[in-house]
Each structure stands twice: as structure tokens, then as C-alpha cells.
Design a protein around this motif. Structure first.
Motif, short mmCIF file in Angstrom:
data_model
loop_
_atom_site.label_atom_id
_atom_site.label_comp_id
_atom_site.label_asym_id
_atom_site.label_seq_id
_atom_site.Cartn_x
_atom_site.Cartn_y
_atom_site.Cartn_z
N THR B 97 0.83 -1.21 0.00
CA THR B 97 0.00 0.00 0.00
C THR B 97 0.86 1.25 0.00
O THR B 97 0.64 2.18 -0.79
CB THR B 97 -0.92 0.01 1.24
N VAL B 98 1.86 1.27 0.91
CA VAL B 98 2.70 2.46 1.03
C VAL B 98 3.44 2.71 -0.29
O VAL B 98 3.57 3.85 -0.75
CB VAL B 98 3.69 2.30 2.20
N THR B 99 3.92 1.64 -0.93
CA THR B 99 4.66 1.78 -2.17
C THR B 99 3.76 2.34 -3.28
O THR B 99 4.23 3.05 -4.17
CB THR B 99 5.25 0.42 -2.59
N ASN B 100 2.47 2.02 -3.20
CA ASN B 100 1.54 2.53 -4.20
C ASN B 100 1.26 4.02 -4.07
O ASN B 100 0.87 4.66 -5.05
CB ASN B 100 0.22 1.76 -4.11
N ILE B 101 1.44 4.55 -2.85
CA ILE B 101 1.03 5.94 -2.61
C ILE B 101 1.64 6.94 -3.60
O ILE B 101 0.91 7.70 -4.22
CB ILE B 101 1.30 6.35 -1.13
N PRO B 102 2.97 6.93 -3.79
CA PRO B 102 3.52 7.95 -4.71
C PRO B 102 3.04 7.78 -6.15
O PRO B 102 3.06 8.73 -6.92
CB PRO B 102 5.04 7.72 -4.62
N MET B 103 2.62 6.54 -6.52
CA MET B 103 2.18 6.34 -7.89
C MET B 103 0.75 6.83 -8.09
O MET B 103 0.39 7.30 -9.15
CB MET B 103 2.28 4.86 -8.28
N ILE B 104 -0.09 6.70 -7.05
CA ILE B 104 -1.49 7.07 -7.18
C ILE B 104 -1.72 8.53 -6.82
O ILE B 104 -2.50 9.22 -7.46
CB ILE B 104 -2.38 6.16 -6.29
N ASN B 105 -1.03 9.00 -5.80
CA ASN B 105 -1.22 10.38 -5.36
C ASN B 105 -0.94 11.36 -6.50
O ASN B 105 -0.01 11.15 -7.26
CB ASN B 105 -0.25 10.68 -4.21
N PRO B 106 -1.73 12.43 -6.62
CA PRO B 106 -1.39 13.45 -7.61
C PRO B 106 0.01 14.00 -7.33
O PRO B 106 0.38 14.16 -6.16
CB PRO B 106 -2.43 14.54 -7.38
N ASP B 107 0.76 14.28 -8.38
CA ASP B 107 2.12 14.79 -8.22
C ASP B 107 2.17 16.02 -7.33
O ASP B 107 3.08 16.19 -6.53
CB ASP B 107 2.70 15.17 -9.59
N ILE B 108 1.15 16.86 -7.47
CA ILE B 108 1.17 18.11 -6.72
C ILE B 108 1.11 17.83 -5.22
O ILE B 108 1.74 18.53 -4.42
CB ILE B 108 0.03 19.05 -7.18
N ILE B 109 0.39 16.77 -4.81
CA ILE B 109 0.32 16.42 -3.39
C ILE B 109 1.67 15.86 -2.93
O ILE B 109 2.18 16.22 -1.87
CB ILE B 109 -0.77 15.36 -3.13
N THR B 110 2.26 14.97 -3.75
CA THR B 110 3.58 14.44 -3.40
C THR B 110 4.56 15.60 -3.24
O THR B 110 5.30 15.65 -2.25
CB THR B 110 4.07 13.49 -4.50
N GLY B 111 4.53 16.53 -4.18
CA GLY B 111 5.45 17.67 -4.13
C GLY B 111 5.23 18.54 -2.91
O GLY B 111 6.15 18.82 -2.15
N ILE B 112 3.97 18.95 -2.71
CA ILE B 112 3.64 19.82 -1.57
C ILE B 112 3.97 19.15 -0.25
O ILE B 112 4.56 19.75 0.65
CB ILE B 112 2.12 20.17 -1.62
N SER B 113 3.63 17.84 -0.14
CA SER B 113 3.82 17.18 1.15
C SER B 113 5.30 17.09 1.51
O SER B 113 5.68 17.35 2.65
CB SER B 113 3.18 15.78 1.13
N MET B 114 6.15 16.78 0.50
CA MET B 114 7.58 16.70 0.80
C MET B 114 8.14 18.07 1.10
O MET B 114 8.98 18.24 1.99
CB MET B 114 8.32 16.05 -0.36
N MET B 115 7.65 19.07 0.34
CA MET B 115 8.12 20.43 0.58
C MET B 115 7.83 20.85 2.02
O MET B 115 8.68 21.44 2.69
CB MET B 115 7.43 21.36 -0.43
N LEU B 116 6.62 20.52 2.52
CA LEU B 116 6.26 20.89 3.89
C LEU B 116 7.22 20.26 4.89
O LEU B 116 7.67 20.90 5.83
CB LEU B 116 4.82 20.47 4.20
N LEU B 117 7.55 18.97 4.66
CA LEU B 117 8.50 18.29 5.55
C LEU B 117 9.85 19.01 5.53
O LEU B 117 10.42 19.32 6.58
CB LEU B 117 8.66 16.83 5.11
N PHE B 118 10.34 19.29 4.32
CA PHE B 118 11.67 19.91 4.20
C PHE B 118 11.70 21.29 4.85
O PHE B 118 12.63 21.64 5.55
CB PHE B 118 12.08 20.02 2.73
N VAL B 119 10.63 22.06 4.59
CA VAL B 119 10.58 23.41 5.16
C VAL B 119 10.53 23.33 6.68
O VAL B 119 11.21 24.08 7.38
CB VAL B 119 9.36 24.18 4.61
#
Lengths: 294, 278
Positions: B97-119
Motif C-alpha cells: 500500500t505504502v509503495t503505491n502511494i507515490p504512484m497514485i497520489n497526484p504529483d502536486i500532493i507528493t510535491g507539496i507534502s515533501m516540501m512541507l516536511l523539508f521546510v
């Protein structure tokens, strides 16, 4: 799965999995938690529901084509527009892509391979460039209109309309619809179709009772793979809609640029929840159709 | 094929290729116009090759894609081996399931979510900028990993489990058995996974857009910047070059693929024979 039980070195699975487990925890799961965390906190990280409330209540003035101005809920309008355009694009992709996948799956093996490659080649082009190419085609002084005026036909204004945005979405994500449906259909047992025919099904009956239900998993992944990027895109709408048709992606990007990270997270969070619910309902309904058909 | 099918596929392919053909043609346009062709010239190609910022971003893209490919291929292959050997069903399902998340999630969510972590982490260490090459590399590795894993895992499942056992019974260390038996068997999956990772990383715009800093610009981000202003056919020249390079890679990959599977079969036979001799 009928695997032989005593798998070799079963005990070492843990050591092999440790790096990836850790990585996916920190860089897949934790970031998603951060979206929710930012969505429900303010600038100083105190709990608040203000971002969510703002999403549902913020208003702005919308100017209609006839010049009348009306006050609307900004983000609700953006959301429903995103869903509308994405659903239209997905439907067009499905209607155009399904017969294409069928034709491909029934072709000779060599032809199948060539067609697969041809369908995939546009995907190898960066989507920014593909979208930009459409902009130059559809412009008022673009190639399409040059062609039309050359034939003595009137100029069509497409750029800056919802139609242009839909064309862009269909073009950019079309292969994602064809490929999964095709790969399911290519594996379909021809004997089943023959059996259905022998048992008195006509062409349409075979399509409705055999081919379509069997191809449904492909349709589901095709729909998912077109719908999700269409809903969340933020470039297509800017270029082909002339920035007049803000979509969810544009809203998130705008808040990111303005450095309103908490509100950007709130929009992203709401989109994620709605998408999850939507896909859940969609999968439930399609599974009903399958079991109902049998 | 029936004539109606032929007509239909032709129309679809015209739709798919018209913009690309137009791009190719206008990259050789003499004038700046993107809609009226006035004459043939290499002018825009010359301008492209004297545009240092674009060339720099191309170099950056290649560095990033190569690094992301190497890391995600190695980590993904190891992870696939781990998942394959895993006996706990719930853990397997969870990882799936976890491995599927980046493939199914919209790119913009993947991008935003990682950006929030980094910031957030950047703020914790009160860094002035928290987004740079490394955050981008982490993001790229993360979205490439699932593709590698899901390419390698089926190859492992197809593999004859007895082979590995036989190798060890005949005195191979597990390490040696892996390189002698398992690796050749799953290599096609690893190669396909690596190629997918490389092209995805090279092509990615959305996730890069949210996780990149100012110091490291990739080609798609540069293109995005260029298309914000009025565009010259220079960008079309760039697109044309990218198109032919990827086309060449695609054809090369097909050739290698055919060649590879033949060689692999021979190799398999050989290694089996070797094992029996030992």
C-alpha cells in the motif's frame, strides 16, 4: 500464493527491508501527516480550523460573460470547475481510447508492438512542451486559424475557453487511458469471445456481456490515471485557459508562491480527502457492475 | 484490419502526432513566428546552443536523474528482495500500500507534502533556505522507488526458487548465490526499472517545482520559466532535440532488450551447467 514455504533466508528479510521501510516512513507517510498538520495549524503552529473554514467561505466576484458580476464562493467554484473539466476529459479519453485499445488488441502481434510504441512516443515529450504546442495551434492567430482562414472559413476562438483546457488535458493524458485497457484486452482469451458468439450473442452482446466486464480493471486504472492528473494539473489551465479558469492545482500553486503554506496544505488536504472518497465510491460502483453482470 | 479500424487509428495518430510534427517543423522556421513558416534555418538551434542557462539546466537534469536512478535502483532492488522473502502477510500488504502511494497520489500532493516536511525540518535548524539539490534528490528517489520495486518483484516471483537453494546446497555462500543465480534472473526487471526511473526523473516537473531551491534548476523548471514569457522557436528546437534523443534511446532500448533476453537465456544455461560442475 502457492509458494514453497521454507523460503531461503527468510530471516534476513528484515535487514533487507530496513532501509526502504525507513525511507518510505520518513518520505512518504510523514509528509502526508505534515499536510494534515499544516492544514490544521496557523503560522505559529497552533491548532486552528481557520484554513479549512476559509476554503469553504472565502468569496470573490465572478464576472459572467454578459458582464454581470456576482459574488461566489471562490474555492468551491474552483473545485467544482476542476472536477467538471477533469470528468469531461476523462470521459472523452475513455470514449476515444476504448475502441483504440480494442483495435490494438485485435491486431497482429507485430502491428500491436508498433502501435504501442506510437502511442507511447508523445508521452516521452515533456508535458510542458506538449501543452505549449497546443497553445500555438489554438491561438487566435495560430496554425488552426491560419488554416481555417486559408479555406475562407471564419476564425474560431478556442484559446482561453474551457474547451481549450479540455483539449489540453485529453491530449496530455490520452495514452494513460489506452495503455491499461489495451494490456487487459491483449490478455483476453479469444475462446471466450468465440464461445459467447456460439451461444448466440451478437456483436453488441459480446461487447456488453463479455468484453466490457472483462476489460473493466483496465478501464478503472485508465480512468484513475487520467482523472487524477487532470484534476490536479496547474499548467494546462494557465496556458490554454489564459489563466481565466483557475483549477485546484492553480490554487495550490498560487498559495505556495505567496508563501501561504498552511492554506496551500489545507487545499491539498481537502483535495486528497475528496479524491479518496471519490475513488472509493467509483471502485465500489464498478465492482457492483462486474458482479451484477455475472 | 477493417477499413473502419484503419481510419480510426489513423485519426487518433494524427491527433497524437500533429502537435509534435508542428513543433519539429517550426523549430526550423527562419522567422520568430510559431504559426507562419517563412523559410528554413538553423537559427534557433544556434541560439539554443549559446544559451548557457538552458545548457546548465540540462546538465543539472542529467546529474539529478543519474543520481536518483542509481540510488532508487539499488534501494528498490534490495527492497524487492526483502518483500519477496517476507512471510508476514500484514507487513507485505502494508508495504504494498505504502509503495503505491507515490504512484497514485497526484504529483502536486507528493510535491507539496515533501516540501512541507523539508521546510519544517529546515525551520527546526533555522536554515535560511531549506530547499536545494538534496531535497530534490530525495523527492526524485522517492517517486522513482515504486517503479523499480514493481518491476523487480514480478521477476523474483517468476524465478525458480529451487535454483537458489540448489546453489547454496552446492556450496555457494548466500552472497555468491545471489550474484550467480538471482541477479541474472531478475536483471531485465532491474534494467527496465532503472530506465523508468531515469526517464521519470528527467521528465518530472511538478514534484521538482515544489522541492527545488534557487541554486539548482532542472530543464523542465527552466522550460516552465521560459514559457511564462513569450516564447521563441528556441524552445521548439530544444523540444526537437529531446524528441530525437528519446526516440533513439527508445529504439536502442528495444534492440538491447531483444539482445539481452537472448544473452540472458544463454547465460542461464551456462550458469546452470557451471553449478552442476562445481
Amino acid at each position: 500464493m502457492q509458494k514453497k514455504e521454507p523460503r531461503l533466508n527468510g530471516g534476513r528479510a528484515g535487514a533487507l527491508l530496513a532501509p526502504y521501510s525507513l525511507w518510505s516512513l520518513i518520505f512518504i507517510l510523514v509528509p502526508l501527516v505534515f499536510v494534515a498538520y499544516y492544514a490544521f495549524t496557523d503560522e505559529s503552529f497552533r491548532f486552528t480550523t481557520e484554513n479549512i473554514t476559509r476554503f469553504f467561505t472565502a468569496t470573490s466576484n465572478l464576472k459572467a460573460d454578459d458582464g454581470t458580476v456576482s459574488e461566489v464562493r471562490t474555492y468551491l467554484v474552483i473545485f467544482s470547475r476542476s472536477f467538471k473539466l477533469a470528468l469531461i476529459s476523462t470521459l472523452i479519453c475513455l470514449v476515444l481510447g476504448y475502441p483504440m485499445a480494442y483495435i490494438m488488441a485485435r491486431a497482429k502481434v507485430r502491428t500491436q508492438k508498433t502501435m504501442m510504441t506510437l502511442v507511447m512516443i508523445p508521452m516521452w515529450m515533456n508535458f510542458l512542451i506538449r501543452t505549449y504546442a497546443w497553445m500555438t495551434i489554438l491561438q487566435d492567430t495560430g496554425i488552426l486559424n491560419n488554416f481555417l482562414t486559408g479555406l475562407g472559413l471564419p476564425v474560431v476562438r478556442i484559446i482561453g475557453t474551457e474547451t481549450a483546457v479540455v483539449i489540453g488535458m485529453v491530449y496530455d493524458f490520452f495514452p494513460y487511458m489506452i495503455l491499461p485497457i489495451y494490456s487487459i484486452m491483449a490478455k483476453m482469451d479469444v475462446k471466450l469471445l468465440e464461445a459467447a458468439r456460439d451461444l448466440g450473442c451478437n456483436g453488441f452482446g459480446v461487447l456488453k456481456r463479455v468484453i466490457f466486464p472483462l476489460s473493466l480493471p483496465g478501464v478503472i486504472s485508465g480512468v484513475t490515471m487520467v482523472l487524477i492528473p487532470s484534476i490536479s494539473t496547474f499548467y494546462i489551465s494557465q496556458k490554454l485557459g489564459n489563466g481565466k479558469f483557475f483549477l485546484i492545482g492553480d490554487a495550490i500553486e498560487g498559495q505556495y508562491i505567496a508563501n501561504n503554506l498552511h492554506f496551500a496544505a489545507a487545499i491539498a488536504f481537502i483535495m486528497m480527502v475528496i479524491l479518496l472518497v471519490f475513488m472509493g465510491v467509483f471502485r465500489y460502483l464498478t465492482s457492483k457492475v462486474v458482479s451484477g453482470g455475472e | 484490419m477493417k477499413w473502419s479500424s484503419k481510419l480510426y487509428t489513423t485519426l487518433i495518430f494524427i491527433f497524437l502526432f500533429a502537435p509534435i510534427v508542428i513543433l519539429l517543423v517550426f523549430s526550423f522556421n527562419e522567422a520568430k513566428s510559431l504559426s507562419v513558416f517563412s523559410g528554413f534555418s538553423f537559427r534557433w538551434y544556434e541560439e539554443l546552443f549559446s544559451d548557457e542557462a538552458t545548457l546548465e539546466s540540462l546538465k543539472n537534469s542529467l546529474i539529478l536523474a543519474l543520481s536518483a536512478t542509481v540510488i532508487s535502483t539499488v534501494m528498490g532492488t534490495v527492497a524487492a528482495l526483502g518483500i519477496y522473502r517476507l512471510r508476514k502477510k500484514w507487513y507485505r500488504a502494508l508495504l504494498n500500500t505504502v509503495t503505491n502511494i507515490p504512484m497514485i497520489n497526484p504529483d502536486i500532493i507528493t510535491g507539496i507534502s515533501m516540501m512541507l516536511l523539508f521546510v519544517f525540518v529546515g525551520r527546526m535548524f533555522s536554515a535560511s533556505t531549506s530547499l536545494n539539490f538534496w531535497t530534490m534528490l530525495i523527492a526524485h528517489v522517492t517517486f522513482c522507488l515504486p517503479y523499480v520495486i514493481f518491476q523487480v518483484l514480478p521477476k523474483l516471483n517468476q524465478m525458480d526458487g529451487d535454483l537458489m537453494e540448489a546453489a547454496q546446497d552446492l556450496g555457494c555462500t548466500p552472497f555468491r548465490a545471489f550474484f550467480k543465480v538471482t541477479l541474472p534472473e531478475i536483471l531485465p526487471g532491474i534494467i527496465t526499472g532503472a530506465i523508468m526511473a531515469f526517464t521519470l526523473s528527467l521528465d518530472d516537473f511538478v514534484i521538482s517545482y515544489f522541492t527545488s531551491g534557487n541554486d539548482f534548476q532542472t530543464l523542465p523548471i527552466r522550460i516552465y520559466g521560459m514559457t511564462k514569457k513569450t516564447v521563441t522557436p528556441k524552445m521548439y528546437a530544444l523540444a526537437t532535440i529531446i524528441f530525437f534523443v528519446t526516440l533513439a534511446l527508445l529504439l536502442l532500448n528495444n534492440l538491447v532488450d531483444n539482445d539481452d533476453s537472448r544473452k540472458l537465456r544463454e547465460k542461464k544455461k551456462k550458469s546452470k551447467a557451471e553449478l552442476l560442475e562445481e
